[in-house]
Enzyme design. Structure first.
Site, mmCIF file in Angstrom:
data_model
loop_
_atom_site.group_PDB
_atom_site.id
_atom_site.type_symbol
_atom_site.label_atom_id
_atom_site.label_comp_id
_atom_site.label_asym_id
_atom_site.label_seq_id
_atom_site.Cartn_x
_atom_site.Cartn_y
_atom_site.Cartn_z
ATOM 1 N N SER A 197 0.708 -1.128 -0.071
ATOM 2 C CA SER A 197 -0.126 -0.069 -0.095
ATOM 3 C C SER A 197 0.952 1.272 0.073
ATOM 4 C CB SER A 197 -0.893 -0.068 1.240
ATOM 5 O OG SER A 197 -0.277 0.080 2.399
ATOM 6 N N LYS A 238 0.594 4.592 7.044
ATOM 7 C CA LYS A 238 -0.010 5.359 5.985
ATOM 8 C C LYS A 238 0.588 6.848 6.313
ATOM 9 C CE LYS A 238 -3.273 2.812 4.280
ATOM 10 N NZ LYS A 238 -2.495 1.669 4.574
#
Lengths: 192, 192
Positions: free
Chosen positions: B112, B150
């Site tokens: 990701s 993230k």
DNA sequence: CTTGCCTGTTCTCGATTTGTTCTATATAGT
DNA sequence: ACTATATAGAACAAATCGAGAACAGGCAAG
């Protein structure tokens, strides 16, 4: 570290790990098999001078181990998943891992290896080598002039240097044009 | 370096590497197969004169190998460009850089963050923190359950966690849902 | 507090190891 | 045979080692 120093160091480490506190000089003496505290004390002095051992002067049992830059490996982290804990808190000793003779560092300039996760400004640690297996990422000197970081393939009597970026075409060379200077050992990128 | 010098040099290097300290002249003599310390001593003299070996005079077992720098920073490397040498051979002390209290390591699982150059299997070193500036890459705990790596943005009273991969949509949360656990400090990837 | 034991530290002594230098012998090349 | 070099071996001073003695401070029990 000489052999008796190593022996004493091991004893101290083991004692601190099992008992939770430093052994006394006498305990080390008995544990190792010496008959004099003076000798043990001399070795401890030497270890302290070398920075391999710390001593809180004026305190009994005041020996402590210096902290190594060990970084605990806590687990895996994923997108949208909890941290999957790794049972024993393994520790990674980067100092040890990077203690590879001859290693040198280069700073990456440009985006040609972006698809290999190597970005502009990253540090790459290179292990000197004259050759490399197919598919390795190497520092290659082309025509004795230009050094570049590329993935290398050697087959059918020619050398291919392949960037990891669709914007760059693979380059083909005769073997004598390309000289491998080192193999990519580690990538390091600092954010703070 | 003559053949016996090479042989003695190898013996010394091996001894220092395995034992951690210099061999004595007698040990070298026995190890190589000479019957006299004098001969060995002569070769050592020669090696020291050539600078291939260092001797701490007046100390026993005082032979050391010329110090290799930690990790010299040689220059920048680019696609198709020569290495641009950095004038003084700076040295980067990773020991120093990583000696940051509380640092811990996680292994990245998933793609990701691929566009930020963070790949599946990489090690990320995390500095514990309760908050982070906008745009930083953080370990965030969502709803007290899921930890994820993230990029974080906090504005207009809501928190955005953004993956660096077009396949993943940004996720929006209320501030109380997201707890910052740490900030990305360093990325390390080992190839060998 | 005082007492007594443990502990850290320093010192000396004799034995051994070690670095160093020297001379004699062996070997190879001419 | 002569020279240059390599090795062996002796010899010596310094460093190192282990043992032991001695002393002051820490530490806990009384």
């Amino acid at each position: 570290m000489t052999q008796p120093e190593r022996q004493i160091m091991d004893f101290i480490e083991k004692h601190i790990q099992t008992q939770g506190y430093s052994p006394s000089v006498t305990e080390i003496m008995l544990g190792i098999g010496y008959k004099s505290r003076g000798s043990v004390h001399r070795y401890i002095d030497s270890l302290v001078r070398k920075g391999l051992l710390l001593r809180e002067s004026g305190r009994n049992r005041g020996l402590t181990l210096p902290e190594k830059p060990k970084i605990p490996l806590l687990g895996r982290i994923a997108a949208g998943m909890p941290i999957e804990a790794i049972p024993e808190s393994e520790c990674v000793d980067f100092y040890e891992k990077l203690n590879c003779p001859g290693l040198y560092q280069l700073i990456v300039s440009g985006d040609s290896m972006i698809d290999a996760g190597i970005c502009d400004g990253d540090s790459v640690l290179i292990q000197p080598a004259q050759s490399a297996p197919n598919g390795a990422i190497v520092v290659a000197l082309i025509d004795g002039e230009n050094a570049t970081l590329k993935r290398i393939y050697q087959r059918d009597g020619r050398v291919t240097l392949k960037a990891e970026n669709p914007a760059y075409e693979p380059q083909y060379y005769r073997p004598e044009q390309v000289q491998v200077q080192g193999v990519l050992f580690c990538l390091a990128r600092f954010y703070r």
